[in-house]
Design an enzyme around this catalytic site. Structure first.
Site, mmCIF file in Angstrom:
data_model
loop_
_atom_site.group_PDB
_atom_site.id
_atom_site.type_symbol
_atom_site.label_atom_id
_atom_site.label_comp_id
_atom_site.label_asym_id
_atom_site.label_seq_id
_atom_site.Cartn_x
_atom_site.Cartn_y
_atom_site.Cartn_z
ATOM 1 C CB CYS A 20 -13.419 62.104 -13.764
ATOM 2 S SG CYS A 20 -12.604 60.886 -14.809
ATOM 3 C CB CYS A 23 -13.657 56.807 -12.997
ATOM 4 S SG CYS A 23 -12.057 57.635 -13.023
ATOM 5 C CG ASP A 448 -58.331 60.270 -2.116
ATOM 6 O OD1 ASP A 448 -59.460 60.070 -2.584
ATOM 7 O OD2 ASP A 448 -57.949 59.824 -1.017
#
Length: 753
Positions: A20, A23, A448
């Site tokens: 989780c 952790c 460009d």
């Protein structure tokens, strides 16, 4: 965290045991506590990217993870990176590669999760029926429930309990702690009631006396729900990483050297020559030494048209050769190959964290202790209110079980994992979650011209000759002369000639033109001024009209030749231009249709720029703009409150790409452009820009949906559980579903286009 005093190095750790977001937070704290270390840990990829000083022992990194209660492995250094003098020795694997880690994870989940789930479900089913259907409660049913539920709770739930014990030894609580406390509380309460509370008397029905209630079905069924949720979540996480695995799997496993030996691809050295037969995957990046073939690069660039390659052509590892045998000299191996760099870029994007994810991690880190405190307060509140202990206990267990920081922790990384992987499949390389977040907020796209709206390659667009001159003859004579030139305009004219002839006495006059002898005739080609000077007469009226018609949109070359015994005269006009990409107009239309303002920034002359802009539907044009001018224009837009994406491919675009809120580097462009961009396209199709922005927006929509669900779920479920309105079994199912929902919702991005 201390400052980084030595040259920084980077490692990737594969981490086992994280379940989780809390952790993740613990592992990050442990790693970042080491002086000079910066770590980003991902639950979705179960790995960590760690930057550390060169003088630090790498083993200290794994020890820090071990100290946090988890297990870490250093990724195996790429075997292709070796000294040139090393011989081809038998390959011996050491450590873990990214592919090894994924295979290990998949194998581990397959052999450990589903058998445990199935066995636990079989045992829990009769416990649920006996606990919920009074008519089926035969004498001694409580003891049968005890016998069936015990292996489910203790053995089936052991992965949760093991993680809880490991974390407690390190003074930490995680999602597994909530599961352990909730299921063991229901189980131990039931055992106590069975042995000491009168619930164990033969003939006793469920809840017939105070203190006689048993909750074996709660403990068993909740365990099964959570095991199913974890197994589905693990499987879905592996599916989420499928795109990166697919990239890693593109490479050939072995290769035939030019001397006939076959060796594993990872034993190739730079400079080795190897053979590629029709239908084979090119083993690594290299240059063709012999042979001709077509190469399918669609898996890397997304462009379906095969590329013709011959001696001197560069080829990319992982692409597919067709229609011919090639002998290739390796120029890049292992981590130096384009495929490896793409895979590393994708994984780095998946490991990085967005702003919303860092917020979610901070919330999850303190969420579990808050939930445990809330469960205790719930029990105390029910007792203070004069309610039965069993009612308060049930509500407290529901609070423990329903709380789910997993969904919160997975909401962002899973979406980024799937989204960036899907992008790689589409030829879109996303550098990190910040690029996705920025792309979602863009309102202006600056394009460009050369290499972006146009192909970047000069092409002969028109040929006009005076009366009495054969056009094919003019093409061949002038093309043969221009073949001696390296100028892009000359190359374009030569490429359009049907037959090139020998040329002698070539004289190139830079910026003006070229002279030479072809088939005994003196041929000249150059600017209109050069032609007039060389012939000593004005251009014929018909050629002057052609020059005037083309000079604002193309480079015009006036050519002619001197026949024996006749004066020199201009006989042909060649118009050469950088041609528009065929998809450019449609791509610009899609950008505008999505609500984006589109403008053109180019260093070309105003007439050419406006002609190109009009062809694709761009109204705002900035011509004759220097690289510094492009940066200034981007900043001016930003100062006006706009979010700007810059799309370019050249060195002159690098500053604007880096300055813009989002830089998109076109495939085939310069290294400077690709390094300055936030998103890089492996192909040269301008439609990739549209796809990149669309994908980024979709990823952000999924992330917002995931976060809304994760927050809304907890906001709604916790009060219901505390008030006793949520059965613990339903709470367990809802908790498991919330994580699964977040993952499955993110997996929809696998079909994004």
């Amino acid at each position: 965290m201390g400052g980084m005093t030595d040259e920084a190095r980077t490692e990737v750790l594969d981490i086992e045991g994280m379940t989780c977001a809390s952790c993740v937070a613990r592992v990050e704290r442990k790693l970042n506590a080491i002086d000079g270390v910066e770590a980003q840990v991902s639950l979705a990829t179960e790995s960590a990217r760690v930057s550390y000083p060169a003088g630090l022992d790498r083993a200290e990194l794994t020890r820090a993870v071990d100290a946090a209660g988890y297990r870490a492995h250093l990724r195996r250094p790429d075997p292709g990176v070796r000294e040139p003098h090393e011989a081809h020795e038998p390959h011996e694997s050491a450590g873990h590669s990214p592919h090894d880690a994924m295979d290990h994870s998949e194998h581990h989940a397959t052999v450990s999760s589903w058998p445990r789930v199935i066995a636990s479900a079989i045992l829990a089913a009769p416990v649920l029926v006996l606990g919920m259907v009074p008519a089926w409660q035969f004498p001694g049913w409580q003891w049968v429930s005890f016998a069936l539920a015990t292996p489910v709770v203790l053995w089936g739930g052991w992965p949760f309990h093991r993680a809880t014990l490991k974390n407690l030894r390190h003074g930490a609580v995680t999602m597994d702690t909530l599961v352990t406390v909730g299921t063991l509380a229901a189980y131990l309460w039931s055992v106590w009631a069975l042995v000491f509370g009168g619930a164990g008397r033969i003939g006793m029905s469920h809840g017939s006396e105070p203190g006689a209630e048993v909750y074996f079905e709660v403990a068993a069924v909740v365990t099964v729900f959570l095991l199913v949720g974890r197994a589905i979540e693990d499987r879905a996480r592996r599916r989420a990483g499928a795109a990166l695995r697919a990239l890693l799997d593109l490479g050939a496993r072995d290769v035939e050297l030019a001397d006939g030996r076959r060796i594993p691809t990872d034993r190739l050295l730079i400079g080795d020559e190897f053979l590629v037969r029709p239908g084979e995957t090119i083993a690594t990046d290299g240059v063709v030494q012999d042979g001709r073939a077509t190469v399918d690069e669609s898996m890397l660039t997304g462009e379906s048209v095969p590329v013709e390659v011959a001696v001197g052509s560069e080829v990319t590892g992982g692409t597919l050769a067709q229609g011919g045998t090639l002998r290739v000299r390796a120029t890049g191996v292992g981590a130096q190959t384009r495929l490896a760099r793409i895979a590393a870029l994708v994984e780095n994007a998946q490991l990085a964290k967005s702003g919303v994810q860092r917020l979610a991690d901070r919330i999850s880190a303190v969420f579990v202790p808050i939930v445990i405190a809330l469960a205790v307060l719930t029990l105390v509140g029910w007792l203070v209110a004069g309610q039965p202990v069993t009612a308060g206990f049930t509500a407290a267990v529901a609070v423990l079980i329903v709380a789910c920081p997993c969904a919160l922790g997975l909401a962002t990384p899973i979406a980024i994992l799937v989204g960036s992987g899907r992008g790689a499949q589409l030829g879109i390389l996303i550098t990190g979650p910040e690029a996705i977040e920025n792309a979602d907020r863009i309102d202006t796209v600056a394009l460009d011209k050369t290499g972006t709206l146009t192909t970047g390659h000069m092409t002969l667009t028109a040929v006009s000759v005076v009366d009495g001159i054969d056009e094919a003859e003019a093409r061949d004579l002038v093309g043969s002369l221009e073949a001696a030139s390296e100028h892009p305009v000359g190359v374009a004219i030569a490429a359009a000639s049907a037959s090139l002839r020998p040329v002698a006495d070539v004289t190139a006059l830079p910026g003006r033109g070229i002279l030479g002898a072809v088939d005994g005739r003196r041929v000249f080609a150059g600017s209109p001024e050069f032609a007039a000077e060389h012939t000593g007469t004005p251009l014929p009226a018909e050629l002057a009209a052609v020059v005037e018609a083309h000079e604002t949109t193309a480079t015009v070359i006036v050519a002619g030749w001197v026949e024996p015994g006749t004066p020199a005269r201009a006989t042909a006009v060649f118009a050469v231009a950088d041609t528009l990409r065929p998809e450019a107009a449609d791509a610009v239309a899609q950008l505008r249709a999505s609500g984006l303002a589109v403008l053109l920034l180019t260093g070309d002359a105003e007439p050419i720029a406006r002609q190109i802009a009009a062809s694709v539907g761009i109204d705002e044009v900035h011509a004759r703009v220097s690289p510094e001018g492009k940066v200034a224009l981007v900043r001016a837009r930003q100062d006006a409150g706009h979010r700007v994406a810059m799309v370019g491919d050249g060195v002159n675009d690098a500053g604007a790409l880096a300055t813009a809120d989002l830089g998109v580097a076109m495939g085939g462009g310069t290294d400077a452009a690709s390094h300055a961009g936030d998103i890089a396209l492996t192909g040269s199709d301008l439609g990739g820009v549209v796809t990149a922005l669309r994908l980024s927006r979709r990823v952000m929509r999924v992330i917002r949906g995931n976060l809304f669900w994760a927050f809304a779920y907890n906001v709604a479920a916790l009060p219901l559980a505390a008030l006793g309105l949520l059965n613990p079994m339903i709470a367990g199912a809802a908790m498991a579903f919330s994580s699964v929902f977040v993952v499955l919702n993110s997996l929809r991005l696998r079909r994004a286009a």
